[in-house]
Design a protein around this motif. Sequence first.
Motif, mmCIF file in Angstrom:
data_model
loop_
_atom_site.group_PDB
_atom_site.id
_atom_site.type_symbol
_atom_site.label_atom_id
_atom_site.label_comp_id
_atom_site.label_asym_id
_atom_site.label_seq_id
_atom_site.Cartn_x
_atom_site.Cartn_y
_atom_site.Cartn_z
ATOM 1 N N PRO A 63 -3.100 4.465 -1.556
ATOM 2 C CA PRO A 63 -1.943 5.355 -1.649
ATOM 3 C C PRO A 63 -2.106 6.579 -2.536
ATOM 4 C CG PRO A 63 -1.616 3.449 -3.042
ATOM 5 C CD PRO A 63 -2.889 3.193 -2.281
ATOM 6 N N ASP A 64 -3.207 6.649 -3.293
ATOM 7 C CA ASP A 64 -3.356 7.784 -4.217
ATOM 8 C C ASP A 64 -4.813 8.236 -4.270
ATOM 9 O OD1 ASP A 64 -4.794 6.039 -6.019
ATOM 10 O OD2 ASP A 64 -2.859 5.259 -6.689
ATOM 11 N N ASP A 65 -5.084 9.229 -5.138
ATOM 12 C CA ASP A 65 -6.428 9.795 -5.206
ATOM 13 C C ASP A 65 -7.282 9.198 -6.320
ATOM 14 O OD1 ASP A 65 -5.186 10.841 -7.419
ATOM 15 O OD2 ASP A 65 -5.610 12.938 -6.948
ATOM 16 N N SER A 66 -6.933 8.006 -6.771
ATOM 17 C CA SER A 66 -7.703 7.378 -7.845
ATOM 18 C C SER A 66 -9.157 7.205 -7.441
ATOM 19 C CB SER A 66 -7.099 6.021 -8.215
ATOM 20 O OG SER A 66 -7.042 5.164 -7.096
ATOM 21 N N ASN A 67 -10.036 7.322 -8.436
ATOM 22 C CA ASN A 67 -11.482 7.213 -8.266
ATOM 23 C C ASN A 67 -12.084 8.348 -7.439
ATOM 24 O OD1 ASN A 67 -11.690 4.654 -9.679
ATOM 25 N ND2 ASN A 67 -10.768 3.718 -7.865
ATOM 26 N N ILE A 72 -6.364 11.727 3.641
ATOM 27 C CA ILE A 72 -6.647 11.622 5.070
ATOM 28 C C ILE A 72 -5.867 12.701 5.814
ATOM 29 C CG2 ILE A 72 -6.458 10.127 7.102
ATOM 30 C CD1 ILE A 72 -6.538 7.737 5.107
ATOM 31 N N LYS A 73 -6.506 13.345 6.757
ATOM 32 C CA LYS A 73 -5.854 14.411 7.525
ATOM 33 C C LYS A 73 -4.577 13.895 8.192
ATOM 34 C CE LYS A 73 -6.630 17.768 11.232
ATOM 35 N NZ LYS A 73 -7.555 18.253 12.285
ATOM 36 N N ASP A 74 -3.514 14.683 8.067
ATOM 37 C CA ASP A 74 -2.218 14.367 8.687
ATOM 38 C C ASP A 74 -1.653 13.036 8.204
ATOM 39 O OD1 ASP A 74 -2.407 16.723 10.199
ATOM 40 O OD2 ASP A 74 -3.488 15.690 11.799
ATOM 41 N N SER A 75 -1.913 12.708 6.953
ATOM 42 C CA SER A 75 -1.423 11.449 6.387
ATOM 43 C C SER A 75 -1.150 11.627 4.899
ATOM 44 C CB SER A 75 -2.466 10.346 6.596
ATOM 45 O OG SER A 75 -2.110 9.181 5.865
ATOM 46 N N PRO A 76 -0.170 10.901 4.357
ATOM 47 C CA PRO A 76 0.061 10.945 2.911
ATOM 48 C C PRO A 76 -0.916 10.056 2.155
ATOM 49 C CG PRO A 76 1.646 9.485 3.946
ATOM 50 C CD PRO A 76 0.857 10.118 5.065
ATOM 51 N N ASP A 77 -1.683 9.251 2.889
ATOM 52 C CA ASP A 77 -2.611 8.305 2.274
ATOM 53 C C ASP A 77 -3.973 8.936 2.006
ATOM 54 O OD1 ASP A 77 -0.772 6.169 2.283
ATOM 55 O OD2 ASP A 77 -1.231 5.752 4.389
ATOM 56 N N TYR A 78 -4.784 8.186 1.259
ATOM 57 C CA TYR A 78 -6.112 8.649 0.864
ATOM 58 C C TYR A 78 -7.172 7.645 1.321
ATOM 59 C CZ TYR A 78 -3.699 11.988 -2.158
ATOM 60 O OH TYR A 78 -2.917 13.005 -2.634
ATOM 61 N N ALA A 79 -8.376 8.154 1.497
ATOM 62 C CA ALA A 79 -9.501 7.298 1.893
ATOM 63 C C ALA A 79 -10.528 7.255 0.772
ATOM 64 C CB ALA A 79 -10.153 7.828 3.163
ATOM 65 N N TYR A 80 -11.116 6.076 0.594
ATOM 66 C CA TYR A 80 -12.207 5.961 -0.366
ATOM 67 C C TYR A 80 -13.149 4.851 0.095
ATOM 68 C CZ TYR A 80 -14.589 6.744 -4.785
ATOM 69 O OH TYR A 80 -15.532 7.081 -5.722
#
Length: 292
Positions: A63-67, A72-80
């Motif tokens: 859910p956030d930009d930790s680490n 993610i494009k067109d999404s409020p979520d983040y990928a890691y």
Amino acid sequence: MKMKKKLLMAAAFAMACTMAFTGCSSSSSSSSDAKTEETEAADDNVLTVAMECGYAPYNWTQPDDSNGAVQIKDSPDYAYGYDVMMAKKIADALGMELEIVKLDWDSLVPAVQSGTVDCVIAGQSITSERLEMVDFTDPYYYASIITLTKSDSKYAEATSVADLAGATCTSQQNTVWYDVCLPQIPDANILPAQESAPAMLVALDADKCDIVVTDQPTGLAATVAYPEFTMLDFSGTDGEFQVSDEEINIGISLQKGNTELLEKINGVLATMTEDDYVEMMNEAIAVQPLSE
């Protein structure tokens, strides 16, 4: 290629490691379109990378930009995960912005073929079948094959594939694990393939099978989610699964003919060693959601 503490673990460790197979056109018009798409991709100075964002420790959604996660494009979520770490390294080295696109596993190869994305970094094995559809970089990880079972299982002390004789087993559909490895187990009771790696691990946890076969990073991450799991690694012994290099070498796929980007990415990979890959993967495993 994890779930959470039972139900919670299942959600956080959504992953999938299967193959997508579609036809490839070699007509001159296709080549022309491919060149146009390749040029456009290069001109926008954005490296568009597709992955599932659900296959820890290779990639996951958070859910956030930790680490240092990437939105993610067109999404409020983040990928890691390992794949995002590698994508960031490549984009930085090439002086490009990074864009992560979240796709189902079966959509990854078609996206590369159509030029919708520049490349896929998603734990794909460099198989001859895939090479008919896309080009691959040099390996960016070497994933040995392992077996997972429960610590109290009669197979927990197995030291070879032969010791798994008679086991009820399963793995993820359309993978080397299911198609190549399980048939090597003597007298195995092979259940239908699972649609995803999380489903595979749920089956083992629910005692629907004795063992599952997967790759080492997935196995290491699984033992975090399921402390009662034991990982059996027969690699380098006479009793190992018989697999080819193409089945354990993990590469980055690109549209056929995109030699310019292929050479650039290989140039970045050439600055890294296998030890660097292992260190990066260990870091990904350490910060995956299930380790918290």
